[in-house]
Design a protein around this motif. Structure first.
Motif, PDB file in Angstrom:
ATOM      1  N   LEU A  92      -1.769 -71.452   3.963  1.00 38.31           N
ATOM      2  CA  LEU A  92      -1.232 -71.393   5.317  1.00 38.31           C
ATOM      3  C   LEU A  92      -0.121 -70.364   5.365  1.00 38.31           C
ATOM      4  O   LEU A  92       0.697 -70.280   4.442  1.00 38.31           O
ATOM      5  CB  LEU A  92      -0.677 -72.753   5.746  1.00 38.31           C
ATOM      6  CG  LEU A  92      -1.669 -73.911   5.892  1.00 38.31           C
ATOM      7  CD1 LEU A  92      -0.908 -75.209   6.162  1.00 38.31           C
ATOM      8  CD2 LEU A  92      -2.648 -73.638   7.020  1.00 38.31           C
ATOM      9  N   ILE A  93      -0.073 -69.595   6.430  1.00 39.21           N
ATOM     10  CA  ILE A  93       1.032 -68.665   6.625  1.00 39.21           C
ATOM     11  C   ILE A  93       1.863 -69.128   7.816  1.00 39.21           C
ATOM     12  O   ILE A  93       1.351 -69.739   8.751  1.00 39.21           O
ATOM     13  CB  ILE A  93       0.539 -67.221   6.837  1.00 39.21           C
ATOM     14  CG1 ILE A  93      -0.399 -67.122   8.038  1.00 39.21           C
ATOM     15  CG2 ILE A  93      -0.119 -66.687   5.596  1.00 39.21           C
ATOM     16  CD1 ILE A  93      -0.805 -65.709   8.372  1.00 39.21           C
ATOM     17  N   ARG A 126      -3.675 -74.660  -4.661  1.00 38.96           N
ATOM     18  CA  ARG A 126      -3.357 -73.878  -5.851  1.00 38.96           C
ATOM     19  C   ARG A 126      -1.883 -74.004  -6.242  1.00 38.96           C
ATOM     20  O   ARG A 126      -1.439 -73.407  -7.213  1.00 38.96           O
ATOM     21  CB  ARG A 126      -3.705 -72.406  -5.606  1.00 38.96           C
ATOM     22  CG  ARG A 126      -5.175 -72.206  -5.279  1.00 38.96           C
ATOM     23  CD  ARG A 126      -5.502 -70.752  -4.981  1.00 38.96           C
ATOM     24  NE  ARG A 126      -5.326 -69.938  -6.166  1.00 38.96           N
ATOM     25  CZ  ARG A 126      -4.754 -68.735  -6.185  1.00 38.96           C
ATOM     26  NH1 ARG A 126      -4.275 -68.230  -5.058  1.00 38.96           N
ATOM     27  NH2 ARG A 126      -4.646 -68.055  -7.291  1.00 38.96           N
ATOM     28  N   LYS A 127      -1.122 -74.772  -5.441  1.00 36.24           N
ATOM     29  CA  LYS A 127       0.301 -75.034  -5.703  1.00 36.24           C
ATOM     30  C   LYS A 127       1.097 -73.726  -5.799  1.00 36.24           C
ATOM     31  O   LYS A 127       1.777 -73.450  -6.781  1.00 36.24           O
ATOM     32  CB  LYS A 127       0.477 -75.874  -6.963  1.00 36.24           C
ATOM     33  CG  LYS A 127      -0.127 -77.270  -6.826  1.00 36.24           C
ATOM     34  CD  LYS A 127       0.158 -78.155  -8.016  1.00 36.24           C
ATOM     35  CE  LYS A 127      -0.426 -79.556  -7.780  1.00 36.24           C
ATOM     36  NZ  LYS A 127      -0.164 -80.459  -8.922  1.00 36.24           N
ATOM     37  N   ILE A 128       0.963 -72.945  -4.730  1.00 41.42           N
ATOM     38  CA  ILE A 128       1.680 -71.674  -4.631  1.00 41.42           C
ATOM     39  C   ILE A 128       2.535 -71.685  -3.374  1.00 41.42           C
ATOM     40  O   ILE A 128       2.070 -72.077  -2.296  1.00 41.42           O
ATOM     41  CB  ILE A 128       0.703 -70.482  -4.577  1.00 41.42           C
ATOM     42  CG1 ILE A 128      -0.113 -70.383  -5.864  1.00 41.42           C
ATOM     43  CG2 ILE A 128       1.452 -69.171  -4.321  1.00 41.42           C
ATOM     44  CD1 ILE A 128      -1.199 -69.332  -5.811  1.00 41.42           C
ATOM     45  N   LEU A 129       3.770 -71.269  -3.511  1.00 41.84           N
ATOM     46  CA  LEU A 129       4.667 -71.135  -2.364  1.00 41.84           C
ATOM     47  C   LEU A 129       5.367 -69.780  -2.482  1.00 41.84           C
ATOM     48  O   LEU A 129       5.916 -69.448  -3.532  1.00 41.84           O
ATOM     49  CB  LEU A 129       5.696 -72.264  -2.342  1.00 41.84           C
ATOM     50  CG  LEU A 129       6.573 -72.386  -1.090  1.00 41.84           C
ATOM     51  CD1 LEU A 129       6.987 -73.835  -0.865  1.00 41.84           C
ATOM     52  CD2 LEU A 129       7.818 -71.506  -1.173  1.00 41.84           C
ATOM     53  N   VAL A 165       6.648 -82.734  -2.205  1.00 38.39           N
ATOM     54  CA  VAL A 165       6.521 -82.542  -3.645  1.00 38.39           C
ATOM     55  C   VAL A 165       7.677 -83.253  -4.356  1.00 38.39           C
ATOM     56  O   VAL A 165       8.844 -82.918  -4.128  1.00 38.39           O
ATOM     57  CB  VAL A 165       6.540 -81.041  -4.010  1.00 38.39           C
ATOM     58  CG1 VAL A 165       6.421 -80.863  -5.518  1.00 38.39           C
ATOM     59  CG2 VAL A 165       5.417 -80.304  -3.292  1.00 38.39           C
ATOM     60  N   PRO A 166       7.388 -84.225  -5.231  1.00 39.05           N
ATOM     61  CA  PRO A 166       8.460 -84.892  -5.977  1.00 39.05           C
ATOM     62  C   PRO A 166       9.184 -83.913  -6.891  1.00 39.05           C
ATOM     63  O   PRO A 166       8.596 -82.933  -7.353  1.00 39.05           O
ATOM     64  CB  PRO A 166       7.708 -85.951  -6.805  1.00 39.05           C
ATOM     65  CG  PRO A 166       6.392 -86.120  -6.112  1.00 39.05           C
ATOM     66  CD  PRO A 166       6.063 -84.777  -5.535  1.00 39.05           C
ATOM     67  N   TRP A 173       4.421 -76.071  -9.642  1.00 37.58           N
ATOM     68  CA  TRP A 173       4.229 -75.098  -8.568  1.00 37.58           C
ATOM     69  C   TRP A 173       4.646 -73.700  -8.993  1.00 37.58           C
ATOM     70  O   TRP A 173       5.594 -73.524  -9.758  1.00 37.58           O
ATOM     71  CB  TRP A 173       5.054 -75.521  -7.347  1.00 37.58           C
ATOM     72  CG  TRP A 173       4.375 -76.575  -6.528  1.00 37.58           C
ATOM     73  CD1 TRP A 173       4.168 -77.881  -6.881  1.00 37.58           C
ATOM     74  CD2 TRP A 173       3.790 -76.404  -5.240  1.00 37.58           C
ATOM     75  NE1 TRP A 173       3.499 -78.536  -5.892  1.00 37.58           N
ATOM     76  CE2 TRP A 173       3.252 -77.659  -4.864  1.00 37.58           C
ATOM     77  CE3 TRP A 173       3.669 -75.334  -4.370  1.00 37.58           C
ATOM     78  CZ2 TRP A 173       2.600 -77.848  -3.643  1.00 37.58           C
ATOM     79  CZ3 TRP A 173       3.031 -75.520  -3.149  1.00 37.58           C
ATOM     80  CH2 TRP A 173       2.501 -76.770  -2.801  1.00 37.58           C
ATOM     81  N   ASN A 174       3.912 -72.730  -8.500  1.00 38.16           N
ATOM     82  CA  ASN A 174       4.245 -71.325  -8.697  1.00 38.16           C
ATOM     83  C   ASN A 174       5.006 -70.863  -7.453  1.00 38.16           C
ATOM     84  O   ASN A 174       4.401 -70.541  -6.428  1.00 38.16           O
ATOM     85  CB  ASN A 174       2.979 -70.500  -8.891  1.00 38.16           C
ATOM     86  CG  ASN A 174       3.264 -69.020  -9.099  1.00 38.16           C
ATOM     87  OD1 ASN A 174       4.413 -68.612  -9.281  1.00 38.16           O
ATOM     88  ND2 ASN A 174       2.228 -68.211  -9.072  1.00 38.16           N
TER      89      ASN A 174
END
Length: 199
Positions: A92-93, A126-129, A165-166, A173-174
């Motif tokens: 999502l952007i 993909r756990k990317i922020l 996210v705990p 996460w990346n």
């Protein structure tokens, strides 16, 4: 900003921004050209020619950076906007998040606050922020100092919290900051945020 729009929502750029032509408004022709531009621009945010050139250069350098390749592909090749969110492949952007923050203070007891965040790019699968920052100096030394002084790591920790996210899972996460210089040569640098700074 114009750069964020050009990178994150390129299809929307021309709907929101107009680059002013270089005209001599002291001449009759120049005045006519300027009047035509103002009428066509409407409510769009007007950029000077120099600002427009800078946005193009910054966006081009971002697209050429190998670490930005996946994000760039998702944004430019993914599906179109859907409602208030932007489904981009699995990311999502400009993702807006609303939640209630809760904590406890020995002096004040339980504290609650309504919070809002707007995340440049997040891919929960993909756990990317990713957060995009413009800066005068994207070199590792200068931007690391700027990041610490402006507490960017706290902002990103705040974003992870908005996603539920705990703290003990932040390391999975990346989390990256893409720094883009707003002055020539418009260098791009990508920083991975240490998980210890996110807890």
């Amino acid at each position: 900003t114009a750069v964020h729009c050009a990178i994150l929502e390129p299809k929307e750029f021309d709907n929101r921004f107009a680059v002013a032509p270089k005209v001599d408004k002291r001449t009759k022709i120049g005045k006519a050209d300027w009047a035509e531009f103002v009428e066509s621009a409407g409510d769009k945010m007007v950029l000077t020619q120099e600002q427009g050139d800078a946005v193009i250069a910054m966006t081009d350098n971002y697209l050429r950076h190998p670490a930005c390749e996946r994000m760039a592909f998702d944004i430019h090749c993914g599906p179109n906007r859907n409602g208030s969110k932007h489904p981009v492949q699995n990311g999502l952007i400009e993702a807006e998040r609303y939640w209630e923050y809760q904590t406890f203070s020995r002096l004040s007891g339980e504290i609650k606050a309504d919070c809002k965040a707007k995340i440049d790019y997040v891919n929960k699968e993909r756990k990317i922020l990713i957060d995009i920052k413009t800066t005068m100096d994207a070199s590792t030394e200068a931007f690391t100092k700027q990041s610490w002084n402006l507490k960017y790591h706290l902002q990103l920790a705040f974003y992870l919290q908005s996603l539920g996210v705990p703290k003990n899972e932040c390391g999975q996460w990346n989390v990256q900051i893409i720094a883009i210089e707003n002055t020539p040569p418009h260098a791009v640098n990508v920083f991975k945020v240490d998980e210890k700074l996110l807890q």
